[in-house]
Design a protein around this motif. Structure first.
Motif, short mmCIF file in Angstrom:
data_model
loop_
_atom_site.label_atom_id
_atom_site.label_comp_id
_atom_site.label_asym_id
_atom_site.label_seq_id
_atom_site.Cartn_x
_atom_site.Cartn_y
_atom_site.Cartn_z
N ALA A 224 0.83 -1.21 0.00
CA ALA A 224 0.00 0.00 0.00
C ALA A 224 0.86 1.26 0.00
N GLY A 225 1.97 1.23 0.75
CA GLY A 225 2.85 2.39 0.79
C GLY A 225 3.54 2.67 -0.52
N ARG A 226 3.93 1.61 -1.22
CA ARG A 226 4.62 1.78 -2.49
C ARG A 226 3.66 2.14 -3.63
N LYS A 227 2.40 1.82 -3.47
CA LYS A 227 1.38 2.15 -4.48
C LYS A 227 0.43 3.23 -3.96
N LEU A 229 0.09 6.47 -4.43
CA LEU A 229 -0.49 7.43 -5.37
C LEU A 229 -1.61 6.80 -6.20
N PRO A 230 -1.40 5.65 -6.86
CA PRO A 230 -2.53 5.07 -7.60
C PRO A 230 -3.69 4.68 -6.69
N ILE A 231 -3.40 4.22 -5.46
CA ILE A 231 -4.49 3.89 -4.53
C ILE A 231 -5.29 5.15 -4.22
N TYR A 232 -4.57 6.24 -4.00
CA TYR A 232 -5.25 7.51 -3.71
C TYR A 232 -6.16 7.91 -4.87
N LEU A 233 -5.70 7.71 -6.09
CA LEU A 233 -6.44 8.18 -7.25
C LEU A 233 -7.67 7.34 -7.56
N ILE A 234 -7.63 6.04 -7.27
CA ILE A 234 -8.73 5.18 -7.71
C ILE A 234 -9.64 4.71 -6.58
N HIS A 235 -9.21 4.83 -5.33
CA HIS A 235 -10.00 4.20 -4.27
C HIS A 235 -11.37 4.83 -4.11
N GLN A 236 -11.47 6.16 -4.28
CA GLN A 236 -12.77 6.81 -4.12
C GLN A 236 -13.74 6.42 -5.24
N ILE A 237 -13.21 6.25 -6.44
CA ILE A 237 -14.06 5.82 -7.55
C ILE A 237 -14.68 4.46 -7.24
N ILE A 238 -13.86 3.55 -6.72
CA ILE A 238 -14.33 2.21 -6.39
C ILE A 238 -15.32 2.25 -5.23
N LEU A 239 -14.96 2.99 -4.18
CA LEU A 239 -15.83 3.06 -3.00
C LEU A 239 -17.19 3.65 -3.34
N LEU A 240 -17.18 4.77 -4.06
CA LEU A 240 -18.45 5.42 -4.40
C LEU A 240 -19.31 4.55 -5.31
N ALA A 241 -18.67 3.86 -6.26
CA ALA A 241 -19.43 2.99 -7.16
C ALA A 241 -20.09 1.86 -6.38
N VAL A 242 -19.34 1.22 -5.48
CA VAL A 242 -19.90 0.11 -4.70
C VAL A 242 -21.01 0.60 -3.76
#
Length: 325
Positions: A224-227, A229-242
């Motif tokens: 999670a620490g190494r990724k 930035l991409p986690i930050y960018l996509i996690h809200q899209i996934i959470l909101l969609a679900v």
């Protein structure tokens, strides 16, 4: 203070599992906060976490940890001298991601889009922190104190200008879903930078640099620490969609759904010199009455006509007669 040894400086530019774990803890905490914020935003839960001080402090601590680690990373990455290409490459990634966040939120939340959030602050702070690499940590920490105290020293209504909002010195915060201005947050980057330099000068630096996370939890946090930035960018899209899908199945929480009407109803009731407990009971009664008709949906959609208003008033009068002491 002893300066960093050549061996410590050589280790500094390598990947530290301990730093990745710390960043992973911060990114997972951020996901937890945004999951809770989404539940509240979609009215799937009764609590409005924006109004809960503990949640606000949790969010601030997460932002602070990212900025602190950004400063530490800056000190370690350039311990053997300024690596221009690496710095510009990282700046382009973070700055580009910040711009993407602004564009997406501008269309998704036009009234509260993110124009200077955590990524914007990290990008700008990285540039502002460059001169401090050469300073003694004591000077850097003193400068950090200046930025941390800045909002209380320099805050002024004259600085309430949109083009100055990134400074954070206005008397009122702008309406935005993520606001991390230079004052006071750049102070945490400087603290991280000073801590990074002090860490390199410490005798136990080698032990920390050589530590390797081998258990499942450490590996998860390092990933999670190494990724981050991409986690930050996509996690809200996934959470909101679900969660939006869940909302279609369950509908909103009844209490959260009625909260705006209840707030307006109770304020109107109290203005007529009624007791707070009476107003709460009366307005709850009105909500219950309106839910039994098609009028409630029009209330939620703010599509109430004159005839509807008359029906609401009659319901309120009936509830007042029933609930008044």
């Amino acid at each position: 203070m002893n300066s960093a040894s050549p061996q410590a400086k050589a280790l500094a530019s390598q990947r530290w599992d301990a730093i990745d774990v710390a960043r992973g803890v911060a990114i997972l905490a951020m996901v937890v906060y945004h999951f809770s914020w989404d539940l509240s935003f979609l009215k799937l839960i009764e609590t409005n976490i924006v109004e809960v001080s503990a949640w606000r402090w949790f969010a601030r601590s997460i932002a602070g940890s990212f900025l602190l680690l950004s400063g530490v990373g800056l000190a370690l990455a350039h311990a053997q001298g300024f690596r221009r290409k690496a710095f510009l490459r990282r700046l382009a990634k973070v700055g580009g991601a910040a711009l993407a966040i602004t564009l997406v939120t501008f269309f998704a939340f036009p009234d509260s889009y993110i124009f200077f959030g955590i990524l914007h602050c990290i990008a700008v702070s990285s540039v502002l922190a460059l001169p401090f690499r050469r300073f003694n940590p004591v000077i850097t920490l003193a400068s950090a104190a200046f930025f941390l105290a800045g909002p209380w020293i320099f805050m002024s209504p004259t600085l309430d200008q949109p083009w100055l909002d990134w400074l954070g010195l206005g008397s009122a915060d702008p309406v935005t879903n993520d606001y991390v201005p230079i004052f006071p947050w750049f102070g945490l980057v400087l603290i991280g930078l000073a801590l990074g330099k002090l860490l390199l000068a410490h005798k136990d630096t080698m032990r920390l640099a050589h530590w390797r996370g081998k258990d499942a939890l450490s590996r998860l946090l390092m990933f999670a620490g190494r990724k981050s930035l991409p986690i930050y960018l996509i996690h809200q899209i996934i959470l909101l969609a679900v969660l939006y899908g869940v909302l279609q199945l369950t509908g909103p929480n009844p209490v959260a759904e009625a909260a705006p009407f209840m707030s307006e109803c109770e304020a109107s009731c109290r203005s007529q010199n009624s007791q707070s407990t009476t107003c709460q009971a009366v307005c709850s009664c009105v909500v219950g009455t309106l839910r039994q008709s098609d009028l409630w949906r029009r209330v939620l959609n703010d599509n109430v006509g004159p005839e509807d208003q008359t029906r609401i008033s009659r319901a309120a009068q009936q509830c007042l007669r029933e609930k008044a002491p």
